[in-house]
Design a protein around this motif. Sequence first.
Motif, PDB file in Angstrom:
ATOM      1  N   LEU A  44      10.528  87.426 -33.789  1.00 51.08           N
ATOM      2  CA  LEU A  44      11.238  87.420 -32.514  1.00 51.08           C
ATOM      3  C   LEU A  44      12.327  88.480 -32.567  1.00 51.08           C
ATOM      4  O   LEU A  44      13.376  88.289 -33.176  1.00 51.08           O
ATOM      5  CB  LEU A  44      11.851  86.041 -32.254  1.00 51.08           C
ATOM      6  N   PHE A  45      12.088  89.616 -31.937  1.00 54.06           N
ATOM      7  CA  PHE A  45      13.056  90.694 -31.836  1.00 54.06           C
ATOM      8  C   PHE A  45      13.877  90.500 -30.559  1.00 54.06           C
ATOM      9  O   PHE A  45      13.454  89.771 -29.662  1.00 54.06           O
ATOM     10  CB  PHE A  45      12.349  92.050 -31.771  1.00 54.06           C
ATOM     11  N   PRO A  46      15.013  91.183 -30.431  1.00 51.32           N
ATOM     12  CA  PRO A  46      15.752  91.088 -29.174  1.00 51.32           C
ATOM     13  C   PRO A  46      14.997  91.661 -27.973  1.00 51.32           C
ATOM     14  O   PRO A  46      15.244  91.249 -26.854  1.00 51.32           O
ATOM     15  CB  PRO A  46      17.023  91.896 -29.447  1.00 51.32           C
ATOM     16  N   PRO A  76       7.823  80.843 -25.286  1.00 56.66           N
ATOM     17  CA  PRO A  76       7.126  80.022 -26.269  1.00 56.66           C
ATOM     18  C   PRO A  76       7.863  78.696 -26.460  1.00 56.66           C
ATOM     19  O   PRO A  76       9.012  78.556 -26.062  1.00 56.66           O
ATOM     20  CB  PRO A  76       7.185  80.880 -27.542  1.00 56.66           C
ATOM     21  N   ARG A  77       7.235  77.751 -27.072  1.00 57.66           N
ATOM     22  CA  ARG A  77       7.716  76.383 -27.069  1.00 57.66           C
ATOM     23  C   ARG A  77       9.108  76.155 -27.651  1.00 57.66           C
ATOM     24  O   ARG A  77       9.893  75.433 -27.083  1.00 57.66           O
ATOM     25  CB  ARG A  77       6.716  75.507 -27.814  1.00 57.66           C
ATOM     26  N   ASN A  78       9.487  76.716 -28.767  1.00 58.61           N
ATOM     27  CA  ASN A  78      10.726  76.347 -29.418  1.00 58.61           C
ATOM     28  C   ASN A  78      11.948  77.235 -29.216  1.00 58.61           C
ATOM     29  O   ASN A  78      13.043  76.740 -29.367  1.00 58.61           O
ATOM     30  CB  ASN A  78      10.487  76.190 -30.921  1.00 58.61           C
ATOM     31  N   PRO A  79      11.842  78.490 -28.936  1.00 65.14           N
ATOM     32  CA  PRO A  79      13.051  79.324 -28.975  1.00 65.14           C
ATOM     33  C   PRO A  79      13.884  79.310 -27.694  1.00 65.14           C
ATOM     34  O   PRO A  79      14.075  80.327 -27.047  1.00 65.14           O
ATOM     35  CB  PRO A  79      12.500  80.709 -29.263  1.00 65.14           C
ATOM     36  N   GLU A  80      14.410  78.154 -27.320  1.00 70.23           N
ATOM     37  CA  GLU A  80      15.198  78.059 -26.106  1.00 70.23           C
ATOM     38  C   GLU A  80      16.496  78.865 -26.188  1.00 70.23           C
ATOM     39  O   GLU A  80      17.008  79.322 -25.175  1.00 70.23           O
ATOM     40  CB  GLU A  80      15.538  76.598 -25.786  1.00 70.23           C
ATOM     41  N   LEU A  81      17.039  79.049 -27.375  1.00 71.54           N
ATOM     42  CA  LEU A  81      18.274  79.816 -27.542  1.00 71.54           C
ATOM     43  C   LEU A  81      18.026  81.313 -27.674  1.00 71.54           C
ATOM     44  O   LEU A  81      18.978  82.089 -27.715  1.00 71.54           O
ATOM     45  CB  LEU A  81      19.038  79.317 -28.777  1.00 71.54           C
ATOM     46  N   TRP A  82      16.793  81.708 -27.726  1.00 69.39           N
ATOM     47  CA  TRP A  82      16.473  83.117 -27.887  1.00 69.39           C
ATOM     48  C   TRP A  82      17.036  83.976 -26.748  1.00 69.39           C
ATOM     49  O   TRP A  82      17.657  85.004 -27.009  1.00 69.39           O
ATOM     50  CB  TRP A  82      14.968  83.261 -28.029  1.00 69.39           C
ATOM     51  N   PRO A  83      16.883  83.583 -25.454  1.00 70.09           N
ATOM     52  CA  PRO A  83      17.490  84.392 -24.385  1.00 70.09           C
ATOM     53  C   PRO A  83      19.013  84.479 -24.514  1.00 70.09           C
ATOM     54  O   PRO A  83      19.593  85.526 -24.231  1.00 70.09           O
ATOM     55  CB  PRO A  83      17.094  83.670 -23.099  1.00 70.09           C
TER      56      PRO A  83
END
Length: 166
Positions: A44-46, A76-83
């Motif tokens: 998961l890159f920025p 995708p299912r788990n990375p809710e904090l990614w944004p």
Amino acid sequence: MATQVRGQAHATPRRRLLAVGLLGLVPWTVLLIDYGGPTVVNALFPLAVVDYNPALAPAVRVTPVWRFFAAGGGLPRNPELWPASILLHGAALASAAAGLADREDPRLTGGLLAFAGLAGLGVTLAFAHRLRYTPLPAGALLACALAWWYYGPALQAAILAPIREP
């Protein structure tokens, strides 16, 4: 002889901007997925998600971040904090760029980097409970390290400074 604070030798605005900018080229979280055959690697890159599955195709698949958001929030299912980590890193990059015009607030840039790193660690922890997944928080730890190295004294002064009463 003056004592040197950590990070001061390399703390020119141009170098800080370069360090924060290069952070965008490091994957925030690398997922090693073991399905019994070859290990699948997701990063998961920025700016994109990189998938490598040697069992399905020898090529690397790159999906830009904007496609996830254009699909109506189809993350995708788990990375809710990614944004959140992407936005915090972008704001830290803008704040570091303001340093070229001598307008950077090191407390703001350091805080944004630290929170971007913590959000990236949250993404890593979201995948930690899944069987056969080994999440590695590469960029998240690097963001926290950059915040400590370049902006640690400013953050420490902001957090531990006494409050003056009028």
